[in-house]
Design an enzyme around this catalytic site. Structure first.
Site, mmCIF file in Angstrom:
data_model
loop_
_atom_site.group_PDB
_atom_site.id
_atom_site.type_symbol
_atom_site.label_atom_id
_atom_site.label_comp_id
_atom_site.label_asym_id
_atom_site.label_seq_id
_atom_site.Cartn_x
_atom_site.Cartn_y
_atom_site.Cartn_z
ATOM 1 N N GLY A 13 0.814 -1.225 0.000
ATOM 2 C CA GLY A 13 0.000 0.000 0.000
ATOM 3 C C GLY A 13 0.840 1.263 0.000
ATOM 4 N N ARG A 17 -1.509 8.789 3.883
ATOM 5 C CA ARG A 17 -1.705 9.681 5.030
ATOM 6 C C ARG A 17 -0.456 9.900 5.880
ATOM 7 N NH1 ARG A 17 -6.952 6.955 7.397
ATOM 8 N NH2 ARG A 17 -6.326 5.288 5.975
ATOM 9 N N ASN A 168 -12.554 -6.636 12.226
ATOM 10 C CA ASN A 168 -11.589 -7.536 11.603
ATOM 11 C C ASN A 168 -10.218 -6.883 11.680
ATOM 12 O OD1 ASN A 168 -10.218 -9.325 9.867
ATOM 13 N ND2 ASN A 168 -10.769 -8.079 8.079
ATOM 14 N N LYS A 350 37.147 8.259 24.459
ATOM 15 C CA LYS A 350 36.982 7.423 23.267
ATOM 16 C C LYS A 350 38.103 6.408 23.277
ATOM 17 C CE LYS A 350 39.068 7.594 19.654
ATOM 18 N NZ LYS A 350 39.849 7.838 18.436
ATOM 19 N N TYR A 365 39.782 15.568 27.593
ATOM 20 C CA TYR A 365 39.591 14.638 26.480
ATOM 21 C C TYR A 365 40.570 13.487 26.622
ATOM 22 C CZ TYR A 365 39.657 12.411 21.965
ATOM 23 O OH TYR A 365 39.599 11.454 20.986
HETATM 24 C C1 UD1 Z 1 -8.498 -4.073 5.699
HETATM 25 C C2 UD1 Z 1 -9.614 -5.102 5.808
HETATM 26 C C3 UD1 Z 1 -10.564 -4.687 6.918
HETATM 27 C C4 UD1 Z 1 -9.803 -4.574 8.210
HETATM 28 C C5 UD1 Z 1 -8.640 -3.626 8.056
HETATM 29 C C6 UD1 Z 1 -7.767 -3.685 9.277
HETATM 30 C C7 UD1 Z 1 -9.949 -5.955 3.561
HETATM 31 C C8 UD1 Z 1 -10.797 -5.892 2.363
HETATM 32 N N1 UD1 Z 1 -10.314 -5.156 4.541
HETATM 33 O O1 UD1 Z 1 -9.095 -2.859 5.315
HETATM 34 O O2 UD1 Z 1 -11.613 -5.658 7.061
HETATM 35 O O3 UD1 Z 1 -10.661 -4.130 9.250
HETATM 36 O O4 UD1 Z 1 -7.823 -3.993 6.942
HETATM 37 O O5 UD1 Z 1 -6.772 -2.716 9.211
HETATM 38 O O6 UD1 Z 1 -9.021 -6.719 3.611
HETATM 39 N N2 UD1 Z 1 -2.417 -3.955 0.726
HETATM 40 C C9 UD1 Z 1 -1.645 -4.483 -0.284
HETATM 41 N N3 UD1 Z 1 -2.140 -4.504 -1.544
HETATM 42 C C10 UD1 Z 1 -3.384 -4.044 -1.850
HETATM 43 C C11 UD1 Z 1 -4.151 -3.493 -0.801
HETATM 44 C C12 UD1 Z 1 -3.657 -3.478 0.472
HETATM 45 O O7 UD1 Z 1 -0.517 -4.930 -0.037
HETATM 46 O O8 UD1 Z 1 -3.753 -4.098 -3.010
HETATM 47 C C13 UD1 Z 1 -1.866 -3.929 2.102
HETATM 48 C C14 UD1 Z 1 -1.697 -2.535 2.651
HETATM 49 O O9 UD1 Z 1 -0.393 -2.048 2.392
HETATM 50 C C15 UD1 Z 1 -1.925 -2.729 4.127
HETATM 51 C C16 UD1 Z 1 -2.911 -3.895 4.190
HETATM 52 O O10 UD1 Z 1 -2.790 -4.550 2.955
HETATM 53 O O11 UD1 Z 1 -0.769 -3.113 4.819
HETATM 54 C C17 UD1 Z 1 -4.350 -3.429 4.441
HETATM 55 O O12 UD1 Z 1 -4.776 -2.632 3.389
HETATM 56 P P1 UD1 Z 1 -5.754 -1.409 3.610
HETATM 57 O O13 UD1 Z 1 -5.980 -0.741 2.307
HETATM 58 O O14 UD1 Z 1 -5.289 -0.579 4.729
HETATM 59 O O15 UD1 Z 1 -7.082 -2.175 4.023
HETATM 60 P P2 UD1 Z 1 -8.301 -1.563 4.784
HETATM 61 O O16 UD1 Z 1 -9.195 -0.914 3.794
HETATM 62 O O17 UD1 Z 1 -7.841 -0.782 5.923
#
Ligand code: UD1
Ligand code: MG
Length: 458
Positions: A13, A17, A168, A350, A365
């Protein structure tokens, strides 16, 4: 024999933010990248394979991670389920696959072990938690019997579903072969047009596979980091946990909110740590050691009843029992203070090894030097260890007295019991018991008259 464990860490991801040039998962918590905290957990759990899904700034993440891992590139981020689909060709059928998030650094080994254990009986196991303010997290849907039937993403949830506080965490464990069949059936027919990993729950239930909810030991441990505010909150939680463990082991911490441990701190009983101390790397504090306020201590061993007074920096140094450093001292790498040694204010050391009972109390020193036992190094002493090209050593025997404001030009040796007159520049070795005087002779001018104030002076 339990099935082998494989860990998948999602870290593709963007981390928008964080507002950072740095990939989110490399932002540090307690001096260590979040991703590295997570990978250390995979190691601790005994994973046979660790797969890390990377996308945004994949190269940087890979280059700055020392852990052994199978790096899987997700070129487009089409959702958590899509991320896992990229790993499918690398997964075994006979393993338990545990999915972790690179931005959920505090999850405990205990919670993870319980989740893996639940999946070992062929189920889908996921870590849930109860959040007072579940914000936009996925909600856990249970039937009348309390069985989990689905996870609904916030954006897809009805008003009633949004009122559910069980969330979750995203962490789940599934037997390898089962996971592969479930992932193959994901669709992106939802509010975000993404392939949701969470949909495997509903698919499993439809197939009659049981889904276990493993409740996190503490809700904080499954909190993810989206911005720097959350990162700082988790940092405090992590620090408080470390402090609490030390307190339970017999350490007094002046204020649990004002100490930072960025590495491993081992402390024996009756250690006292005052406010605003930062520890880095591996630090050992033996019984009764005291650390004053505003100190920085890195990779150090502080012996029994030794004291580090306020505003002191101790880096790569050993203090033996009863030694004292500070206030305002700087001990640099290679410093070894023998029992009862005293290093006072504005003294820098040192590669300096000082024998039992020796003292350098002020403004000095000491670099590339060995000092024997019971020596006194006067205020303003400087070892001239550097000639602009090479470093040279100074060897000082036992019971040596170095007078105030002395310049010791290395290479140099001062024999046992030798004495350096105050204000000397010493360039020649002293044998045992010699007195070295290296300064201009004083002249006194009799009847000298002070300048007068000139009448035309403005
Ligand atoms: C996800 C869960 C949600 C949970 C939440 C907890 C899903 C659909 N939803 O939502 O139920 O409550 O996490 O924090 O799984 N990532 C990838 N590739 C992608 C998308 C995401 O590697 O294509 C990674 C992100 O970098 C991150 C993690 O997966 O580390 C979670 O992704 P994020 O987009 O934050 O999921 P949420 O929408 O928060
Ligand atoms: Mg998230």
């Amino acid at each position: 024999m339990p099935p082998p464990l494989e860990v998948v860490v999602l870290a593709a991801g963007k981390g928008t933010r964080m507002k950072s040039q740095r990939p989110k998962v490399l932002h540090e918590l307690a001096g260590k990248a979040m991703l590295h905290h997570v990978l250390d957990k995979a190691t601790a759990l005994g994973a046979v394979n660790t797969h890390v899904v990377v996308g945004h700034q994949a190269d940087t993440v890979r280059e700055q991670t020392p852990h052994r891992a199978n790096w899987v590139l997700q070129t487009e981020q089409l959702g958590t389920g899509h991320a896992l689909q990229q790993v499918v060709p690398h997964l075994r059928d006979d393993s338990i696959v545990l999915t972790l998030y690179g931005d959920v650094p505090l999850v405990s080994e205990d919670t993870l072990s319980r989740c893996v254990a639940a999946a070992q009986s062929g189920r889908v196991a996921l870590v849930t938690a109860d959040f007072a303010d579940p914000a936009a997290l996925g909600r856990i849907i249970r039937n009348k019997d309390g069985q989990i039937t689905a996870i609904v993403e916030y954006k897809d949830a009805s008003k009633t579903q949004r009122a559910i506080t069980e969330i979750n965490s995203g962490i789940l464990a599934v037997p390898g072969a089962l996971l592969k069949t479930l992932l193959a059936r994901l669709t992106n027919d939802n509010a975000q047009g993404e392939y949701y990993l969470t949909d495997v729950v509903e698919l499993a239930v439809a197939d009659g596979v049981a889904v276990d909810g493993v409740i996190a030991a503490k809700p904080e441990e499954v909190t993810g980091v989206n911005d720097r505010v959350q990162l700082a909150e988790l940092e405090r939680i992590f620090q408080r946990d470390q402090v609490e463990a030390l307190q339970r082991a017999g350490v007094t911490i002046a204020d649990p909110g004002r100490v930072d441990i960025r590495g491993s701190l081992t402390a024996a009983s009756d250690v006292f740590i005052d406010v605003n101390v930062v520890f880095e790397g591996d630090v050992v504090l033996e019984a009764g050691a005291r650390v004053g306020p505003h100190c920085f201590i890195r990779n150090a061993h502080i012996g029994a009843n030794a004291t580090v007074e306020s505003h002191t920096s101790v880096d790569g140094a050993v203090l033996q029992s009863e030694a004292l450093a500070g206030p305002f001292a700087r001990l640099r790498p290679g410093t070894e203070l023998g029992p009862g040694v005293k290093i006072g204010n504005f003294v820098e050391t040192k590669k300096a090894v000082l024998g039992a009972g020796s003292k350098a109390s002020h403004l000095t020193y000491l670099g590339d030097v060995t000092v024997g036992k019971n020596c006194n190094i006067g205020a303003g002493t400087v070892t001239c260890n550097y000639d602009g090209i090479n470093k040279h050593r100074t060897e000082i025997g036992d019971d040596v007295f170095v007078g105030t404001n002395s310049t010791l030009v290395a290479p140099l040796s001062l024999g046992n019991g030798s004495f350096v007159a105050a204000g000397s520049t010493i360039t020649l070795n002293l044998n045992d018991s010699d007195l070295g005087v290296g300064r201009g002779k004083q002249r006194n001018i009799k009847g000298w008259t002070r300048p007068d104030k000139r009448s035309d002076a403005k």
